[in-house]
Design an enzyme around this catalytic site. Structure first.
Site, short mmCIF file in Angstrom:
data_model
loop_
_atom_site.label_atom_id
_atom_site.label_comp_id
_atom_site.label_asym_id
_atom_site.label_seq_id
_atom_site.Cartn_x
_atom_site.Cartn_y
_atom_site.Cartn_z
N ASP A 34 17.23 33.80 -11.75
CA ASP A 34 18.35 33.74 -12.70
C ASP A 34 17.84 33.93 -14.14
OD1 ASP A 34 20.94 33.29 -13.56
OD2 ASP A 34 20.94 31.13 -13.17
N SER A 121 18.34 30.91 -2.56
CA SER A 121 18.16 29.50 -2.18
C SER A 121 16.74 29.10 -1.74
CB SER A 121 19.14 29.05 -1.07
OG SER A 121 20.44 28.93 -1.59
N GLY A 123 13.95 29.22 -3.49
CA GLY A 123 13.08 28.77 -4.57
C GLY A 123 13.34 27.30 -4.84
N ILE A 124 13.89 27.02 -6.01
CA ILE A 124 14.16 25.64 -6.41
C ILE A 124 15.12 24.95 -5.44
CG2 ILE A 124 15.24 24.26 -8.27
CD1 ILE A 124 14.18 26.64 -10.13
N TYR A 125 16.03 25.70 -4.83
CA TYR A 125 17.02 25.10 -3.92
C TYR A 125 16.44 24.72 -2.56
CZ TYR A 125 20.98 25.73 -7.10
OH TYR A 125 21.86 25.64 -8.15
P1 ADP Z 1 17.34 29.24 -5.89
O1 ADP Z 1 17.75 28.20 -6.88
O2 ADP Z 1 18.50 29.96 -5.26
O3 ADP Z 1 16.35 28.73 -4.91
P2 ADP Z 1 15.22 30.60 -7.36
O4 ADP Z 1 15.36 31.57 -8.48
O5 ADP Z 1 14.49 29.34 -7.63
O6 ADP Z 1 16.69 30.36 -6.82
O7 ADP Z 1 14.51 31.32 -6.15
C1 ADP Z 1 15.11 32.25 -5.30
C2 ADP Z 1 14.05 33.26 -4.88
O8 ADP Z 1 13.88 34.22 -5.92
C3 ADP Z 1 12.68 32.66 -4.62
O9 ADP Z 1 12.18 33.20 -3.40
C4 ADP Z 1 11.85 33.13 -5.81
O10 ADP Z 1 10.49 33.32 -5.45
C5 ADP Z 1 12.50 34.44 -6.11
N1 ADP Z 1 12.32 35.01 -7.46
C6 ADP Z 1 12.07 34.40 -8.64
N2 ADP Z 1 11.99 35.31 -9.64
C7 ADP Z 1 12.20 36.54 -9.08
C8 ADP Z 1 12.22 37.88 -9.56
N3 ADP Z 1 12.02 38.16 -10.85
N4 ADP Z 1 12.46 38.88 -8.68
C9 ADP Z 1 12.68 38.62 -7.36
N5 ADP Z 1 12.67 37.39 -6.84
C10 ADP Z 1 12.43 36.35 -7.68
#
Ligand code: ADP
Length: 171
Positions: A34, A121, A123-125
């Site tokens: 995001d 979802s 990553g942080i989720y």
């Molecule tokens: P959520 O809160 O839905 O878990 P996150 O952003 O924390 O969202 O993570 C979702 C996924 O996106 C994770 O697998 C993370 O590694 C990945 N991610 C983070 N930054 C990027 C990026 N610039 N491009 C592609 N994937 C990314």
């Protein structure tokens, strides 16, 4: 499965008509993918997110909204909100399915032919990666079987673990 691809990399650099953002319900940006999308796309994305908030008060888990993509090479960003993983008994799997399927529906409504998804979802989720990949791939494959509008879906994995999971499942 020729219309589905997986690559390892940064979704903000992918040349497709729409990239999907794993947003949060506020639509005001956050960390992870995001933050990367808002940073690379600039103010145009945030301004449209703010006017969506003013109209409908953010975006619920499992739903999706669309904005222009500002400075990104994509034309659109589809913002969807995946579920936070608790223990699997809070409808997490259904809500992740809805995040993918509502994003795809919005793409079709906007005549988008190429779309890239991050691993929503996972990553942080904290959604378990294999389970999330299975839902993502099945939802996309089932959707493509019923619609010809979307020509290509790319799963963009930032981390190698997700990339390896998707590669194995798609083979
Ligand atoms: P959520 O809160 O839905 O878990 P996150 O952003 O924390 O969202 O993570 C979702 C996924 O996106 C994770 O697998 C993370 O590694 C990945 N991610 C983070 N930054 C990027 C990026 N610039 N491009 C592609 N994937 C990314």
């Amino acid at each position: 499965m020729k219309r589905i691809k997986v690559v390892q990399g940064d979704i903000t650099k992918i040349k497709v008509e729409a990239i999907v953002n794993a947003a949060n319900t506020s639509l005001l940006g956050g960390s992870g993918v995001d933050g990367a999308i808002h940073k690379a796309g600039g103010r145009a994305i945030l301004e449209e997110c703010q006017s969506i908030r003013n109209r409908q008060g953010g975006c619920k888990i499992g739903e999706a909204v669309i904005t222009p993509a500002g400075k990104l090479c994509a034309n659109f960003v589809i913002h969807t909100v995946g579920p936070f993983w608790k223990n699997g008994s809070y409808n997490e799997e259904k809500l992740l399915f809805l995040a993918y399927s509502n994003s795809l529906k919005l793409a079709v409504d906007n005549e988008i032919k190429t779309i890239a998804f991050p691993n929503i979802s996972t990553g942080i989720y904290g959604f378990p990666k294999k389970c999330a990949a299975k839902i993502a791939i099945h939802t996309v494959a089932d959707f493509l079987a019923t619609s010809n509008t979307i020509e290509e879906v790319i799963f963009v994995c930032l981390d190698r673990e997700n990339y390896n999971i998707y590669k194995a499942m798609l083979e």
